[in-house]
Write a protein that holds these residues in place. Sequence first.
Motif, short mmCIF file in Angstrom:
data_model
loop_
_atom_site.label_atom_id
_atom_site.label_comp_id
_atom_site.label_asym_id
_atom_site.label_seq_id
_atom_site.Cartn_x
_atom_site.Cartn_y
_atom_site.Cartn_z
N ARG A 239 -36.01 15.31 16.85
CA ARG A 239 -35.49 16.60 17.31
C ARG A 239 -34.81 16.45 18.66
O ARG A 239 -35.36 15.84 19.58
N ALA A 240 -33.62 17.00 18.80
CA ALA A 240 -32.93 17.01 20.08
C ALA A 240 -33.42 18.19 20.90
O ALA A 240 -33.73 19.25 20.35
N PHE A 241 -33.50 18.01 22.21
CA PHE A 241 -33.95 19.09 23.07
C PHE A 241 -32.93 19.34 24.18
O PHE A 241 -32.46 18.40 24.82
N TRP A 242 -32.60 20.60 24.37
CA TRP A 242 -31.74 21.02 25.49
C TRP A 242 -32.02 22.48 25.77
O TRP A 242 -32.34 23.24 24.85
N GLU A 243 -31.91 22.87 27.04
CA GLU A 243 -32.17 24.26 27.42
C GLU A 243 -30.86 24.97 27.69
O GLU A 243 -29.85 24.35 28.02
N LEU A 244 -30.89 26.29 27.57
CA LEU A 244 -29.71 27.09 27.87
C LEU A 244 -29.80 27.55 29.32
O LEU A 244 -30.42 28.57 29.62
N ASN A 245 -29.19 26.77 30.20
CA ASN A 245 -29.20 27.10 31.63
C ASN A 245 -27.90 27.77 32.07
O ASN A 245 -27.90 28.60 32.96
N ASN A 246 -26.79 27.37 31.44
CA ASN A 246 -25.46 27.85 31.81
C ASN A 246 -24.70 28.22 30.54
O ASN A 246 -25.01 27.72 29.45
N PRO A 247 -23.69 29.09 30.65
CA PRO A 247 -22.90 29.42 29.45
C PRO A 247 -22.34 28.19 28.75
O PRO A 247 -22.19 28.19 27.52
N SER A 248 -22.05 27.13 29.50
CA SER A 248 -21.50 25.91 28.91
C SER A 248 -22.50 25.20 27.99
O SER A 248 -22.12 24.31 27.21
N ASP A 249 -23.79 25.60 28.06
CA ASP A 249 -24.80 24.99 27.19
C ASP A 249 -24.79 25.57 25.78
O ASP A 249 -25.36 24.96 24.86
N ILE A 250 -24.16 26.73 25.59
CA ILE A 250 -24.17 27.38 24.27
C ILE A 250 -23.58 26.48 23.19
O ILE A 250 -24.23 26.25 22.15
N PRO A 251 -22.36 25.92 23.37
CA PRO A 251 -21.83 25.07 22.29
C PRO A 251 -22.66 23.81 22.06
O PRO A 251 -22.75 23.33 20.92
N LEU A 252 -23.31 23.29 23.10
CA LEU A 252 -24.16 22.11 22.93
C LEU A 252 -25.35 22.44 22.04
O LEU A 252 -25.71 21.68 21.13
N ILE A 253 -25.98 23.60 22.30
CA ILE A 253 -27.15 24.00 21.52
C ILE A 253 -26.75 24.36 20.09
O ILE A 253 -27.44 24.01 19.13
N GLU A 254 -25.62 25.04 19.94
CA GLU A 254 -25.15 25.39 18.60
C GLU A 254 -24.85 24.13 17.78
O GLU A 254 -25.13 24.07 16.58
N ASP A 255 -24.30 23.11 18.42
CA ASP A 255 -24.02 21.87 17.74
C ASP A 255 -25.32 21.21 17.27
O ASP A 255 -25.39 20.70 16.13
N ILE A 256 -26.35 21.24 18.10
CA ILE A 256 -27.65 20.69 17.72
C ILE A 256 -28.23 21.46 16.54
O ILE A 256 -28.76 20.86 15.58
#
Length: 263
Positions: A239-256
């Motif tokens: 499982r990949a883990f990343w937090e939503l800290n900034n608006p730029s994190d949205i596409p990263l999390i959606e990709d995961i």
Amino acid sequence: MHSVILIPARYPSVRFPGKPLALLTGATGEARSLIRRSWDAAREVSGVDGVYVLTDDDRIAEASRAFGAEVLMTSDAPRNGTERCAEALDLLPSMPDVVVNLQGDAPLTPPHYVEALVEAMADASVEMATPVLRTEPHHLEALRADRKAGRVGATTAIFREDGTAIYFSKEVLPFADRAAETGIPVFHHVGCYAYRPDALRRYAAWDMGPLETAEGLEQLRFLENGVPVRCVEVEARGRAFWELNNPSDIPLIEDIMRREGIA
């Protein structure tokens, strides 16, 4: 042990106002709010007796009740999620043995991370525990890229051999270039905590210290007041883990979410 998961959520944010209501599109194309996805993640954890959203904002409360969450309305006095969890103790229907703070910006938190925390709290000497994840090369590079770009993002942790925390920082610690040379691992701190109710009450009575203020990390208040924090190493298990800290994190999390088939 009687344990509950609390999801503190607030609307104001310097970096991302209204973040709990930001929409994330999963693998099926369905868009769900961040607070909904955090609640979904909490509901996957086994062995807990309840999941509650904590907020002082009517918009978040209304959205949470709409998807079936139990909401506890707190005041606007708490300055961070741990203070909000401490205030919520008196709103719970019964006093738990363990309180888990699953922060509302970490919808990718796998259930086994939280289960490992609750298991660690079976040791009566542990007052507070939090998960840490050993970084892989691509993971470490993402942490370093945030810092190079001046984004305040993920947190790293350093701790003793017995798991007792030494420090948490928004910088990449230990010094990543030297760590690579020596083979010392860098650990990503996962923003999730388990506490004893008494530890939470004491936390709320302490003032913010200089380290907590400088780093913007609530867990440092425990260290500044001499309370050991147990770091519990968890495994990714694919499982990949990343937090939503900034608006730029949205596409990263959606990709995961798309890669992992998260609806």
